[in-house]
Design an enzyme around this catalytic site. Sequence first.
Site, mmCIF file in Angstrom:
data_model
loop_
_atom_site.group_PDB
_atom_site.id
_atom_site.type_symbol
_atom_site.label_atom_id
_atom_site.label_comp_id
_atom_site.label_asym_id
_atom_site.label_seq_id
_atom_site.Cartn_x
_atom_site.Cartn_y
_atom_site.Cartn_z
ATOM 1 N N ARG A 126 -3.882 -0.732 25.465
ATOM 2 C CA ARG A 126 -4.148 -1.626 24.326
ATOM 3 C C ARG A 126 -3.984 -3.079 24.763
ATOM 4 O O ARG A 126 -4.753 -3.954 24.368
ATOM 5 C CB ARG A 126 -3.189 -1.339 23.168
ATOM 6 C CG ARG A 126 -3.452 -0.027 22.467
ATOM 7 C CD ARG A 126 -2.700 0.026 21.140
ATOM 8 N NE ARG A 126 -2.722 1.362 20.561
ATOM 9 C CZ ARG A 126 -2.332 1.640 19.319
ATOM 10 N NH1 ARG A 126 -1.891 0.680 18.527
ATOM 11 N NH2 ARG A 126 -2.383 2.868 18.861
ATOM 12 N N SER A 168 5.363 9.093 7.698
ATOM 13 C CA SER A 168 4.063 9.058 8.374
ATOM 14 C C SER A 168 2.974 9.649 7.491
ATOM 15 O O SER A 168 3.217 10.557 6.706
ATOM 16 C CB SER A 168 4.127 9.857 9.676
ATOM 17 O OG SER A 168 2.843 9.889 10.252
ATOM 18 N N ALA A 214 9.183 -4.028 7.986
ATOM 19 C CA ALA A 214 10.341 -3.900 8.877
ATOM 20 C C ALA A 214 10.783 -5.287 9.342
ATOM 21 O O ALA A 214 10.002 -6.237 9.326
ATOM 22 C CB ALA A 214 9.968 -3.043 10.079
ATOM 23 N N GLU A 253 1.569 9.379 19.072
ATOM 24 C CA GLU A 253 0.315 9.004 18.385
ATOM 25 C C GLU A 253 -0.523 8.052 19.268
ATOM 26 O O GLU A 253 -1.737 8.226 19.396
ATOM 27 C CB GLU A 253 0.696 8.345 17.057
ATOM 28 C CG GLU A 253 -0.413 7.692 16.260
ATOM 29 C CD GLU A 253 0.172 6.918 15.064
ATOM 30 O OE1 GLU A 253 0.813 7.550 14.210
ATOM 31 O OE2 GLU A 253 -0.016 5.686 14.999
ATOM 32 N N TYR A 254 0.140 7.073 19.866
ATOM 33 C CA TYR A 254 -0.575 6.115 20.729
ATOM 34 C C TYR A 254 -1.315 6.865 21.847
ATOM 35 O O TYR A 254 -2.473 6.592 22.133
ATOM 36 C CB TYR A 254 0.409 5.127 21.385
ATOM 37 C CG TYR A 254 0.714 3.874 20.601
ATOM 38 C CD1 TYR A 254 1.051 3.934 19.262
ATOM 39 C CD2 TYR A 254 0.691 2.620 21.214
ATOM 40 C CE1 TYR A 254 1.361 2.783 18.554
ATOM 41 C CE2 TYR A 254 0.989 1.467 20.509
ATOM 42 C CZ TYR A 254 1.332 1.554 19.178
ATOM 43 O OH TYR A 254 1.638 0.413 18.484
ATOM 44 N N VAL A 266 0.827 -1.212 0.000
ATOM 45 C CA VAL A 266 0.000 0.000 0.000
ATOM 46 C C VAL A 266 0.865 1.267 0.000
ATOM 47 O O VAL A 266 0.683 2.173 -0.824
ATOM 48 C CB VAL A 266 -0.910 -0.011 1.254
ATOM 49 C CG1 VAL A 266 -1.677 1.281 1.380
ATOM 50 C CG2 VAL A 266 -1.855 -1.188 1.193
ATOM 51 N N LYS A 284 10.664 8.739 14.236
ATOM 52 C CA LYS A 284 9.385 8.179 13.751
ATOM 53 C C LYS A 284 8.772 7.277 14.827
ATOM 54 O O LYS A 284 7.555 7.273 15.036
ATOM 55 C CB LYS A 284 9.585 7.394 12.450
ATOM 56 C CG LYS A 284 8.327 6.677 11.954
ATOM 57 C CD LYS A 284 7.182 7.637 11.722
ATOM 58 C CE LYS A 284 5.867 7.125 11.218
ATOM 59 N NZ LYS A 284 5.370 5.846 11.433
ATOM 60 N N HIS A 319 7.284 9.542 17.293
ATOM 61 C CA HIS A 319 6.046 10.057 16.673
ATOM 62 C C HIS A 319 4.912 9.075 16.942
ATOM 63 O O HIS A 319 3.817 9.453 17.364
ATOM 64 C CB HIS A 319 6.273 10.238 15.164
ATOM 65 C CG HIS A 319 5.009 10.406 14.364
ATOM 66 N ND1 HIS A 319 4.168 9.355 14.069
ATOM 67 C CD2 HIS A 319 4.431 11.497 13.810
ATOM 68 C CE1 HIS A 319 3.138 9.785 13.375
ATOM 69 N NE2 HIS A 319 3.272 11.083 13.206
ATOM 70 N N ASN A 320 5.184 7.805 16.712
ATOM 71 C CA ASN A 320 4.146 6.792 16.918
ATOM 72 C C ASN A 320 3.771 6.666 18.395
ATOM 73 O O ASN A 320 2.611 6.450 18.718
ATOM 74 C CB ASN A 320 4.600 5.437 16.367
ATOM 75 C CG ASN A 320 4.481 5.388 14.854
ATOM 76 O OD1 ASN A 320 4.469 6.417 14.205
ATOM 77 N ND2 ASN A 320 4.393 4.200 14.294
ATOM 78 N N ASN A 366 8.825 -5.218 -7.639
ATOM 79 C CA ASN A 366 8.168 -6.066 -6.633
ATOM 80 C C ASN A 366 8.597 -7.490 -6.910
ATOM 81 O O ASN A 366 8.653 -7.928 -8.065
ATOM 82 C CB ASN A 366 6.648 -5.937 -6.706
ATOM 83 C CG ASN A 366 5.980 -6.457 -5.435
ATOM 84 O OD1 ASN A 366 5.820 -5.741 -4.464
ATOM 85 N ND2 ASN A 366 5.627 -7.732 -5.432
HETATM 86 C C1 6PG Z 1 1.897 6.788 10.597
HETATM 87 C C2 6PG Z 1 1.422 5.661 11.464
HETATM 88 C C3 6PG Z 1 1.793 4.368 10.820
HETATM 89 C C4 6PG Z 1 1.051 3.190 11.454
HETATM 90 C C5 6PG Z 1 1.813 2.608 12.608
HETATM 91 C C6 6PG Z 1 1.100 2.427 13.910
HETATM 92 O O1 6PG Z 1 2.613 7.612 11.142
HETATM 93 O O2 6PG Z 1 1.521 6.846 9.436
HETATM 94 O O3 6PG Z 1 2.019 5.738 12.707
HETATM 95 O O4 6PG Z 1 3.168 4.265 10.820
HETATM 96 O O5 6PG Z 1 -0.230 3.510 11.723
HETATM 97 O O6 6PG Z 1 2.235 1.378 12.129
HETATM 98 O O7 6PG Z 1 0.514 1.208 13.952
HETATM 99 P P1 6PG Z 1 0.025 0.421 15.214
HETATM 100 O O8 6PG Z 1 -1.020 1.255 15.877
HETATM 101 O O9 6PG Z 1 -0.548 -0.799 14.561
HETATM 102 O O10 6PG Z 1 1.171 0.096 16.096
#
Ligand code: 6PG
Length: 632
Positions: free
Chosen positions: A455, A299, A247, A361-362, A178, A354, A357-358, A198
């Site tokens: 989670r 991201s 990854a 995000e969490y 994707v 990154k 960042h995640n 690919n």
């Molecule tokens: C982004 C997201 C992306 C993805 C992560 C988080 O910045 O575009 O963070 O990298 O959503 O893999 O995924 P999980 O919530 O499954 O850990």
Amino acid sequence: MNSNKQFAIFIMGVSGVGKSTIGKLLADQLSIPFFDGDDYHPEANKKKMANGHPLNDDDRYDWLLNLNRLANDQIANTSCVIACSALKESYRELLKKGIETNIKWVLLHGTFDQVLERIQQRTSHFMPTSLLKSQFDTLEEPIEALKINIRETPQKITTFIVNELQKKSEFGIIGLGVMGKSLARNLASHNFTLSMFNRHVAKLEENIAEDFKNEHSELSKTLAFDDLTKFVNSLQSPRKIMLMVNAGKPVDAVVKSLIPLLSKDDVIIDGGNSHYKKTQERIDLLNNHQIHFIGAGVSGGEQGALKGPSIMPGGNADAYKLIQPYLESIAAKNKHNQPCCTYIGSGGSGHFIKMVHNGIEYAEMQLLAEAYFILQNAGKNPDEIADILESWSTAASSYLLEITISILRKKEEGGWLIDNILDTSGNKGTGNWTTIATAELGMPSTMIPASLFARYISAFKTERIEMNEVYSTDRNNIFLIDEGELLNAYQLARIVNHHQGFKLLSQASNTYDWNLNLSKIAGIWTNGCIIRSTLMEELIDLLKNDDNILLNSTIVLQVKALRSSLNRVVSQAVLHEITIPCLSEATNFLNGYSTANSSANIIQAQRDFFGAHTYQRVDDASGTFYHTNWEE
Ligand code: 6PG
């Protein structure tokens, strides 16, 4: 050329390498105009050189600006070839100003003796041989140039350049999942020539690249492969290859198969969510092969990758220059039209930020989930909750708030979709990594673990049901919540979350010597990425001078105004046994972080009691460690 785009091809190198000869031949073959940079020197410069004096940077300044103007004017209509020594990086910066994505550098190089011999054969040139050494001394070889040894005939060299520029692609993508597909379309729509690869897996992944190419008109000029060697050979030198594979082991497998096919100064970019320590290992491995490895966080999900993601590249700074025009062109743009992509730092820093960042995000996601849960417990239905969240949009605008409102409004037959989504959340590991990293670095970025563990708790669905049967209390007393207070609590918790995230970055920067620019990082997180928000925009300035935003005078006023709301919301939710791990962690952290005299004296005494771990005394500023025989 292999695209609709116009290019200024700079044939560069020290005097005597044959820039003009090859430049003319190349221009003829491509049917585009040729310009000899020497013709654009002011008379004073020519005289100076003829008198045996090398030019200095000041002498060259106007000359370089003239050539930059020439290149800009030309590529408005047609590609062109310009012969110019362009010896230093700073000169090339001037030459390419405003046309960074329309430049090709071709470096003609040879040994001093090779060039000297040629110069001695020339009679009409104004450059005396005595200046040759100064030219060699000045030359800073550009990493991004196509490098050609002058031992071949001019005709062969020209044919080689034409072949590289006309038949080969500027950029390669490996992995058409994707994100890889979206990035490929994004690159192609920015007019970059592209090769896509690919793998071929019988019956599972067949003809992926070719089929994908045929699905989208913007890909009509791309080259599609399922043969890795052909893919690599289809790329201009030095090659730039972006990996968009999962990854972990898949990255190692691709890197391993690429190594024998690549050459010195080629660059591999890993655009996946790789662990920063693995990125450092891969950098070291590829260093041994003189190949560069850039770990780039990307991201924004599928839409971001297609229309403009936030990109966080880390690794060798020179190698970044090679890929800079590509990444910065396809990245999202901030409010000032600057790309949401900047060089982060050395080693695995790009993937580290990154990862953080995640982590942020969490916690941002969890805070919204908690607000939803509180409102649901207060008897609101998803549409009503969406209305309330929508009323927060001015005060607390963010991408995650926006999508949560849309999620809550989504209907399906018989009701709201959200009511039919199983309440067990998954994760792909970056929250786990951030939690480990914050612990390893000794940083109390507590909201990230709190949201990760929320989670994890959610995953124990069966046990939660059993536990609920045993422990659920009669909630006769109706849970009322002041929506204004909830907004205040949410805003303050977000400030704490961002404080913790940036503090973690700051600590990592010190530990790993990354010299991270926190303000710039906030800048590239203002668009394209999942945690973009108006708060992030405000942080650009706040993080310019200090990594502790909680001591910034504007934030201090906000925290003071919002804190009692957070405390009340948390207390009410706790009294009603409503789970709010992230909101409550925000208040606990604030309490702990602003307690001058804490209870850690007890911990120290206990440690000393059972393990003779020693303690320091408040009445001894020297920092001496004491031990007490507690049972004497
Ligand atoms: C982004 C997201 C992306 C993805 C992560 C988080 O910045 O575009 O963070 O990298 O959503 O893999 O995924 P999980 O919530 O499954 O850990």
